[in-house]
Structures are given as structure tokens and as C-alpha cells.
Motif scaffolding. Structure first.
Motif, mmCIF file in Angstrom:
data_model
loop_
_atom_site.group_PDB
_atom_site.id
_atom_site.type_symbol
_atom_site.label_atom_id
_atom_site.label_comp_id
_atom_site.label_asym_id
_atom_site.label_seq_id
_atom_site.Cartn_x
_atom_site.Cartn_y
_atom_site.Cartn_z
ATOM 1 N N CYS A 96 0.833 -1.201 0.000
ATOM 2 C CA CYS A 96 0.000 0.000 0.000
ATOM 3 C C CYS A 96 0.870 1.254 0.000
ATOM 4 O O CYS A 96 2.055 1.227 0.335
ATOM 5 C CB CYS A 96 -0.943 0.005 1.198
ATOM 6 N N THR A 218 -3.718 -8.294 6.242
ATOM 7 C CA THR A 218 -2.418 -8.526 5.610
ATOM 8 C C THR A 218 -1.277 -8.573 6.612
ATOM 9 O O THR A 218 -0.181 -9.041 6.292
ATOM 10 C CB THR A 218 -2.095 -7.428 4.570
ATOM 11 N N LEU A 232 -8.068 -10.498 -0.548
ATOM 12 C CA LEU A 232 -6.739 -9.881 -0.534
ATOM 13 C C LEU A 232 -6.252 -9.544 -1.937
ATOM 14 O O LEU A 232 -5.429 -8.642 -2.099
ATOM 15 C CB LEU A 232 -5.726 -10.811 0.154
ATOM 16 N N ARG A 235 -2.606 -8.046 -2.731
ATOM 17 C CA ARG A 235 -2.062 -7.159 -1.707
ATOM 18 C C ARG A 235 -1.084 -7.911 -0.811
ATOM 19 O O ARG A 235 -1.416 -8.962 -0.268
ATOM 20 C CB ARG A 235 -3.181 -6.565 -0.864
ATOM 21 N N TYR A 237 0.733 -5.960 1.623
ATOM 22 C CA TYR A 237 0.689 -5.210 2.875
ATOM 23 C C TYR A 237 -0.235 -4.020 2.694
ATOM 24 O O TYR A 237 -0.058 -3.212 1.783
ATOM 25 C CB TYR A 237 2.083 -4.719 3.272
ATOM 26 N N CYS A 239 -3.998 -1.816 2.453
ATOM 27 C CA CYS A 239 -5.079 -1.708 1.463
ATOM 28 C C CYS A 239 -5.378 -0.242 1.229
ATOM 29 O O CYS A 239 -5.471 0.540 2.182
ATOM 30 C CB CYS A 239 -6.322 -2.438 1.979
ATOM 31 N N ASP A 240 -5.555 0.135 -0.027
ATOM 32 C CA ASP A 240 -5.810 1.537 -0.378
ATOM 33 C C ASP A 240 -7.193 1.762 -0.980
ATOM 34 O O ASP A 240 -7.493 2.875 -1.424
ATOM 35 C CB ASP A 240 -4.762 2.020 -1.395
ATOM 36 N N THR A 241 -8.026 0.744 -1.000
ATOM 37 C CA THR A 241 -9.303 0.855 -1.705
ATOM 38 C C THR A 241 -10.126 2.043 -1.236
ATOM 39 O O THR A 241 -10.636 2.825 -2.048
ATOM 40 C CB THR A 241 -10.124 -0.440 -1.538
ATOM 41 N N LYS A 268 6.101 -3.035 -5.773
ATOM 42 C CA LYS A 268 5.304 -3.900 -6.639
ATOM 43 C C LYS A 268 6.200 -5.058 -7.100
ATOM 44 O O LYS A 268 6.564 -5.169 -8.266
ATOM 45 C CB LYS A 268 4.761 -3.111 -7.835
ATOM 46 N N ASN A 302 0.931 -13.797 2.097
ATOM 47 C CA ASN A 302 0.112 -13.007 1.176
ATOM 48 C C ASN A 302 0.549 -13.195 -0.271
ATOM 49 O O ASN A 302 -0.283 -13.160 -1.180
ATOM 50 C CB ASN A 302 0.165 -11.537 1.568
#
Length: 374
Positions: A96, A218, A232, A235, A237, A239-241, A268, A302
Motif C-alpha cells: 500500500c 495482511t 486480498l 495485496r 501489505y 489496502c488503499d481501496t 510492486k 500473502n
């Protein structure tokens, strides 16, 4: 004197890389105290919280004779340049935005240390106590009272200038300074963050079921409950949703601080190399990021789940090796789930049945039995 000092503090804060600063009284956060009690009684806390409810809502418990709390905000980027592509055979995970660049705890702590030294140079007998996120004080409550932004439905502070893409830090001090005015809520009837939350962790009224939040999930270390595994996505680590869908964040992308710029290959990363990374290599590569604080195990788990969610057959052999050789039963069990997500051909089912015959760990046996019974 204190009004002049306040203006000097504001001016100095700009010189040391603080993007926004506000001042609040050190009175108890009575409303927050009641909310925390309700949250605790409802079982909605994550377990990561530090300190008692009194310590989290009464500044004088942390610094006797506290008069003022200074809240700071530092903006961070929302977009990265040259992001690597996730393609078949080389799937990527994602950290994130709050884990891009150097660990923000260290970045903000350095700024707070400088600010504290400046204040003490002006008022030598003053006392100060600073914290960034991991302290007892609830930084969102402080930032809201100090006029940094409003406490939004996504449980973040939203600033007019930088949206919710800001890190927060606090300094309690014994110096009485004129407080700023709290900002009114500007979310209105918008519920986009609540509607978009992958697990329904965001509740009406700006409440959060922390144990259902993907960002929390996460960071856990055990086998993830089945109902959350597909949520998940990729992801690794955080979450930006709830930030990405927020209209107040539209077009916001600040690149003000070099140390907060992301390394695209780290934030990434390719998933398969993560599966067998040693502790030493993990610390050397990711140790400076905030997303490393729980160690490599959650990231590896993850990554395994992400490969299963991608259903990429190129990862099968690597996952089978994890299922056979990793010394941690919960990691092996996670690999078993992902293998079954990717492929249930005859050869793969033979592999899983043979594994069932030889394994003696209940956590793996349960995972395999669930596959065979589905």
C-alpha cells in the motif's frame, strides 16, 4: 509571547518538511473515549492498539501538565512512475501507499525531533512528548481537533490540500498555545468508501471493524480464514481501496519528499522470489519500509495467496515446493489452498492426495480435506 511563538513554530515547520501543522488543546478526548469503549465491548479492535483507553484519550497521562498538542501532517505520493507490469509468469504483488519509501515513522520522527529542539531553544523549561502512529495518543483525533482535516467515513483524516494521503504525528507540550479551529465534516452523503470496502469492514458513522479490515488482515501471521483469502487479491501489505475511491483524493498526487518516493520494484515486487526469501535477504531488501514491521512471514503468506488469486499455472511448481518443503505448517497449508485455486487436474490432485497421506499437521490435513470434499 505565545502567539509569536506559535507563528515561529509554524514558519520553522515549513523549513523542515512538515506540510501542515495545527494546534489543539490537551483536554481529554471524551467523545473518543466513549467510542473506544463501545468498540472494545463490540470486539471491533484489532489488538495492535497501544495503551489503555485512558492513556489513548487523556494527554495528561502521557505528559503531566500538558497544555497543547501539536499535530503535523506530511504528504505522500499516490502514484508511482514506471510501475512494473504484472504478467503471466511474473505476477506482481503490491504494498500500500503508506509503505512506499522509507518507513514514515522514522521520517516523521526526525521532523518532530527537529521541531522539539526548536521549541526548547525558545522555551528551555518546556516539556514535550512526541509520537508517530505507534504511540498511545490517537493521531486522527488530535489532527481533527487541530484543524488538520476532518475524520472521514473511511476512518482517515482528509485534508483539503492533500486528501487523505498524509502521515500524521503528534507532540504534546506543556506550553499553552492558541488552538486552531476544528474542521467540519465534508463527506456529506457520500458512501463510496463504505460501498467499496472489500470485506465490509467500514461501518456507518465512521466506524471500523478492525479485524475485518484488509490492511489488518495482511499483517496477521496465521492461516487466513477462507472467507478473506480472495479479498486480498494481490495485496502484500495494507489496502488503499477506501482512499482510491474517495472523491476528495481525485487528482491528488504529492511528490514533496524524496525519502517517501517508492522504488517500483520493491513496492510492486515479483511474487515467486518472495516465497523462498531468507530473513536476512528480506531485512536487507525491505527492512527500511514500514510494511516490513511484522517480518517476512505475513508477506510470504500473502504472496502465496496472491498467486492463487491470479490462478497463474507458472507458479504451480514453486507452490508445490513450498507445500512440500517449507518448515512452517501454516505456510504449507496456504500453498495447498493456492495450488487448488490454480489447478485441479488429475496430476495435481494426485500430488495433493499423496501429500495428504504423508503429512501429519492438522492445519494441513484440514486444508486438504476441505479441497477433497468440495
Amino acid at each position: 509571547m505565545n502567539e509569536t511563538l506559535k507563528q515561529e513554530i509554524v514558519a520553522y515547520s515549513k523549513k523542515i518538511g512538515i506540510d501542515k501543522i495545527g494546534f489543539a488543546t490537551a483536554d481529554p478526548f471524551q467523545l473518543m473515549k466513549e467510542r473506544l469503549k463501545t468498540q472494545q465491548e463490540s470486539g471491533l479492535q484489532s489488538g495492535f492498539e497501544k495503551g489503555t483507553i485512558d492513556e489513548r484519550t487523556e494527554p495528561s497521562q502521557l505528559l503531566p501538565e500538558a497544555k497543547t498538542i501539536i499535530s503535523i501532517a506530511v504528504a505522500y505520493p499516490s502514484k508511482m512512475k514506471n510501475a512494473p507490469k504484472s504478467v503471466r509468469g511474473d505476477r506482481k504483488g503490491i504494498f500500500c501507499r503508506a509503505s512506499w519509501g522509507e518507513d514514515y515513522h522514522h521520517v516523521l520522527r526526525r521532523r518532530l525531533d527537529k521541531l522539539e529542539q526548536f521549541i526548547l531553544s525558545k522555551v528551555p523549561d518546556a516539556k514535550c512528548a512526541s509520537m508517530v502512529d505507534t504511540g498511545e495518543l490517537i493521531d486522527r483525533a488530535v489532527a481533527e481537533r487541530a484543524g488538520i482535516g476532518w475524520s472521514a467515513k473511511n476512518c482517515a483524516i482528509i485534508t483539503p490540500e492533500f486528501g487523505s494521503y498524509v502521515y500524521l504525528g503528534d507532540m504534546i507540550t506543556t506550553i499553552p498555545l492558541e488552538p486552531d479551529v476544528a474542521m467540519e465534516d465534508q463527506c456529506g452523503s457520500c458512501n463510496k468508501c463504505i460501498d467499496a470496502c472489500p470485506t465490509g469492514a467500514l461501518l456507518e458513522g465512521g466506524k471500523l471493524d478492525a479485524k475485518k479490515c484488509v490492511a489488518f488482515l495482511t499483517q496477521t501471521k496465521d492461516v487466513l480464514p477462507v472467507e478473506f483469502r480472495k479479498k486480498l487479491g494481490n495485496r502484500l501489505y495494507g489496502c488503499d481501496t477506501c482512499q482510491v475511491v474517495c472523491p476528495k483524493n481525485k487528482g491528488v498526487d504529492e511528490h514533496r519528499h524524496e525519502e517517501l518516493e517508492p522504488d517500483p520494484e520493491l513496492v510492486k515486487p515479483s511474487l515467486i522470489p518472495l516465497l523462498t526469501m531468507s530473513n536476512r535477504d528480506f531485512k536487507a531488501k525491505y527492512g527500511y519500509m514500514s510494511g516490513s514491521w511484522r517480518g517476512k512471514k505475513p508477506i510470504q503468506r500473502n504472496a502465496i495467496l496472491a498467486l492463487g488469486n491470479f490462478k497463474d499455472a507458472y507458479a504451480l511448481e514453486d507452490l508445490k515446493k513450498v507445500a512440500l518443503e517449507d518448515p512452517r505448517p501454516d505456510i504449507r497449508a496456504t500453498a495447498i489452498w493456492s495450488i487448488a485455486q490454480i489447478d485441479q487436474s488429475e496430476n495435481t490432485m494426485i500430488f495433493l492426495r499423496e501429500l495428504r497421506e504423508t503429512c501429519n499437521e492438522s492445519i494441513m490435513i484440514d486444508e486438504l480435506d476441505a479441497i477433497f470434499s468440495s
